[in-house]
Design an enzyme around this catalytic site. Structure first.
Site, PDB file in Angstrom:
ATOM      1  N   ARG A  63      81.180  -9.892  47.909  1.00 12.98           N
ATOM      2  CA  ARG A  63      80.211  -9.784  49.021  1.00 12.98           C
ATOM      3  C   ARG A  63      78.775  -9.950  48.517  1.00 12.98           C
ATOM      4  O   ARG A  63      77.881 -10.314  49.263  1.00 12.98           O
ATOM      5  CB  ARG A  63      80.401  -8.460  49.770  1.00 12.98           C
ATOM      6  CG  ARG A  63      79.457  -8.258  50.941  1.00 12.98           C
ATOM      7  CD  ARG A  63      79.970  -7.246  51.966  1.00 12.98           C
ATOM      8  NE  ARG A  63      80.463  -6.047  51.356  1.00 12.98           N
ATOM      9  CZ  ARG A  63      79.693  -5.052  50.883  1.00 12.98           C
ATOM     10  NH1 ARG A  63      78.394  -5.132  50.977  1.00 12.98           N
ATOM     11  NH2 ARG A  63      80.239  -3.984  50.326  1.00 12.98           N
ATOM     12  N   TYR A 117      70.520 -23.133  72.056  1.00 15.49           N
ATOM     13  CA  TYR A 117      71.981 -22.973  72.132  1.00 15.49           C
ATOM     14  C   TYR A 117      72.278 -21.652  72.847  1.00 15.49           C
ATOM     15  O   TYR A 117      71.685 -20.603  72.504  1.00 15.49           O
ATOM     16  CB  TYR A 117      72.530 -22.983  70.706  1.00 15.49           C
ATOM     17  CG  TYR A 117      74.006 -22.689  70.601  1.00 15.49           C
ATOM     18  CD1 TYR A 117      74.936 -23.484  71.256  1.00 15.49           C
ATOM     19  CD2 TYR A 117      74.470 -21.633  69.832  1.00 15.49           C
ATOM     20  CE1 TYR A 117      76.287 -23.219  71.149  1.00 15.49           C
ATOM     21  CE2 TYR A 117      75.817 -21.367  69.713  1.00 15.49           C
ATOM     22  CZ  TYR A 117      76.721 -22.164  70.381  1.00 15.49           C
ATOM     23  OH  TYR A 117      78.064 -21.894  70.277  1.00 15.49           O
ATOM     24  N   ASP A 190      66.255 -23.750  64.196  1.00 17.49           N
ATOM     25  CA  ASP A 190      67.670 -24.080  64.078  1.00 17.49           C
ATOM     26  C   ASP A 190      67.742 -25.600  63.942  1.00 17.49           C
ATOM     27  O   ASP A 190      67.472 -26.336  64.900  1.00 17.49           O
ATOM     28  CB  ASP A 190      68.428 -23.591  65.321  1.00 17.49           C
ATOM     29  CG  ASP A 190      69.920 -23.889  65.242  1.00 17.49           C
ATOM     30  OD1 ASP A 190      70.298 -24.875  64.573  1.00 17.49           O
ATOM     31  OD2 ASP A 190      70.705 -23.161  65.864  1.00 17.49           O
ATOM     32  N   LYS A 215      78.929 -27.947  61.557  1.00 18.79           N
ATOM     33  CA  LYS A 215      78.700 -29.246  62.187  1.00 18.79           C
ATOM     34  C   LYS A 215      78.489 -30.342  61.125  1.00 18.79           C
ATOM     35  O   LYS A 215      79.347 -30.547  60.298  1.00 18.79           O
ATOM     36  CB  LYS A 215      77.518 -29.125  63.142  1.00 18.79           C
ATOM     37  CG  LYS A 215      77.586 -27.903  64.078  1.00 18.79           C
ATOM     38  CD  LYS A 215      78.711 -28.040  65.051  1.00 18.79           C
ATOM     39  CE  LYS A 215      78.735 -27.021  66.169  1.00 18.79           C
ATOM     40  NZ  LYS A 215      78.589 -25.614  65.850  1.00 18.79           N
TER      41      LYS A 215
HETATM   42  N1  PLP Z   1      73.213 -23.475  66.564  1.00 14.43           N
HETATM   43  C1  PLP Z   1      73.545 -24.571  67.264  1.00 14.43           C
HETATM   44  C2  PLP Z   1      72.469 -25.550  67.635  1.00 14.43           C
HETATM   45  C3  PLP Z   1      74.863 -24.793  67.647  1.00 14.43           C
HETATM   46  O1  PLP Z   1      75.179 -25.884  68.350  1.00 14.43           O
HETATM   47  C4  PLP Z   1      75.857 -23.840  67.281  1.00 14.43           C
HETATM   48  C5  PLP Z   1      77.263 -24.031  67.674  1.00 14.43           C
HETATM   49  O2  PLP Z   1      77.596 -24.896  68.427  1.00 14.43           O
HETATM   50  C6  PLP Z   1      75.464 -22.711  66.553  1.00 14.43           C
HETATM   51  C7  PLP Z   1      74.138 -22.571  66.196  1.00 14.43           C
HETATM   52  C8  PLP Z   1      76.461 -21.664  66.161  1.00 14.43           C
HETATM   53  O3  PLP Z   1      77.210 -22.107  65.088  1.00 14.43           O
HETATM   54  P1  PLP Z   1      78.661 -21.544  64.706  1.00 14.43           P
HETATM   55  O4  PLP Z   1      79.599 -21.987  65.784  1.00 14.43           O
HETATM   56  O5  PLP Z   1      78.921 -22.134  63.360  1.00 14.43           O
HETATM   57  O6  PLP Z   1      78.544 -20.064  64.667  1.00 14.43           O
END
Ligand code: PLP
Length: 404
Positions: A63, A117, A190, A215
């Site tokens: 961890r 998001y 982000d 992604k």
């Molecule tokens: N940020 C964006 C722009 C996203 O599209 C997503 C998921 O679709 C996330 C964060 C969250 O990512 P995760 O599904 O890996 O937790």
């Protein structure tokens, strides 16, 4: 410093020489080993003491750190052009840690892009809201509104995305960074849709960068992970938060992600190219209405995209032409069901082309009026381009359009 493509291949790799105990023969694995170990032992207890005390580099407990995860983090840090990278079990866990590191707690105000998001917005409102933080939303593409709100609220943090979902609005990160800096606010970006291949927000003035590595970074749709990249003073807080909250990335995922990362420039290059080709074919198609693609001249952020991104991204959204708006959903479902090669699935950034209906997927939890305000219509489709031959993607989309 080596170029981006070269760093993607080599950065982070731990090609330590190993020695085979019996034969004494030494060897050096080209691929960083997976270390699925919970604990790490040392030569003697004094060394364990020094490692635990931070006086000597090393690993003690999974961890707190894992060599395979470190390799992935070092590679990301090299691609982001600086900052220390922290890997997490998911993009959401990374965003949670980033907000904690920015000290979003009781009495703090956050100014967030209304295009965020959905889960990030809900995390802010529900989880951080329950502990006394207030989140206010603003159209991040309206810089005057951002400036007004930042002056009025003096927020502790401003949270934006490089490219938004599903209308692919592009945020003017350098300008928002100036506004946030002038007010002493932490800017969290982000950068999931952009990746360091298209934009490195730390170089543009952001304080903290977050990625869903699920992604484009890993790119093959086979793992869930997240990252935060930041400099001092946030790095010490991130280290502590990760140790105590414990949402760490596993070594198997780290190995897969590190392998995926090596082809990020090749994949993203092809995905951007495919998005460009598909968007121009869609724009000319009689069964398609509005097309949303930041690389197109008629996109509201085309000028910003040219200035702040090294390419227009791998996504295209479009509205199906419908005479009766009441039949938008039915038409969208008919189109999606008719696809043969492109996959109907959420997520994005995979090597496979994925198509979704945002109104019933990513924006499902929103009220119809809020969806309408954000421009997420029932006849809207979002496509995340993969790395297939663009003509095959176009042929599949065109045959599905024939069935609409
Ligand atoms: N940020 C964006 C722009 C996203 O599209 C997503 C998921 O679709 C996330 C964060 C969250 O990512 P995760 O599904 O890996 O937790």
């Amino acid at each position: 410093m080596k170029r981006f493509e070269t760093r993607a291949v080599h950065a982070g790799e731990q090609r330590w020489a190993n020695r085979n105990g019996e034969s004494g023969e030494s060897f050096c694995p080209m691929s960083t080993p997976i270390h699925p170990s919970t604990t790490f032992a040392h030569e003697n207890i004094e060394q364990t003491d020094r490692v635990l005390g931070g006086e000597e580099p090393g690993y003690s407990y999974a961890r707190y750190g894992n060599p395979t995860v470190t390799a992935f983090e070092e590679a990301i840090s090299a691609l982001e052009g600086g900052g220390r990278a922290f890997a997490f079990a998911s993009g959401m866990s990374a965003m949670h840690a980033a907000l904690m590191a920015a000290e979003i707690g009781n009495g703090a105000t956050v100014l967030a892009a209304e295009q965020l998001y959905g889960s990030t917005a809900t995390l802010l409102v529900q989880i951080f809201g329950a502990s006394g933080a207030e989140t206010r939303f603003v159209d991040a593409c309206d810089l005057e509104a951002v400036e007004r709100k930042v002056e009025e609220l003096r927020p502790r943090a401003v949270v934006i995305e490089t490219i938004s979902n599903p209308l692919l609005r592009v945020t003017d990160v350098p300008r928002v960074a100036e506004i946030a800096r002038a007010a002493g606010s932490t800017l969290i970006v982000d950068a999931t849709f952009g990746t360091p291949y298209l934009q490195r927000p730390l170089e543009l003035g952001a304080d903290v960068v977050v990625h869903s590595a699920t992604k484009y970074l890993s790119g093959h749709g086979d793992l869930t992970a997240g990252l935060v990249v930041a400099n001092a003073p946030y790095d010490a807080a991130l280290d502590q938060i990760r140790k105590l909250v414990g949402g760490v990335m596993g070594p198997f995922e780290a190995w897969l992600a590190l392998r995926g990362l090596k082809t990020l420039p090749l994949r993203m290059g092809r995905q951007c190219e495919n998005a460009r080709e598909v968007s121009s074919r869609l724009a000319a198609h009689p069964k398609v209405g509005q097309v949303y693609y930041p690389g197109a001249k008629d996109h509201p952020d085309n000028e910003i995209a040219r200035r702040v991104l090294a390419g227009a991204g791998g996504l295209v959204s479009f509205e199906l032409a419908v005479d009766d708006p009441e039949r938008g959903r039915e038409t969208a479902f008919r189109f999606l069901n008719a696809l043969k090669m492109c996959t109907r699935a959420p997520s994005l950034g995979d090597i496979y082309t994925l198509a979704i209906h945002p109104a019933t997927a990513s924006h499902r939890e929103l009220s119809p009026s809020r969806r309408e305000r954000l421009g997420v219509k029932e006849n809207l489709i979002r496509v995340s381009l993969g790395i297939e031959h663009p003509d095959d993607v176009i042929e599949d989309i065109e045959q599905a359009l024939e069935k609409v």
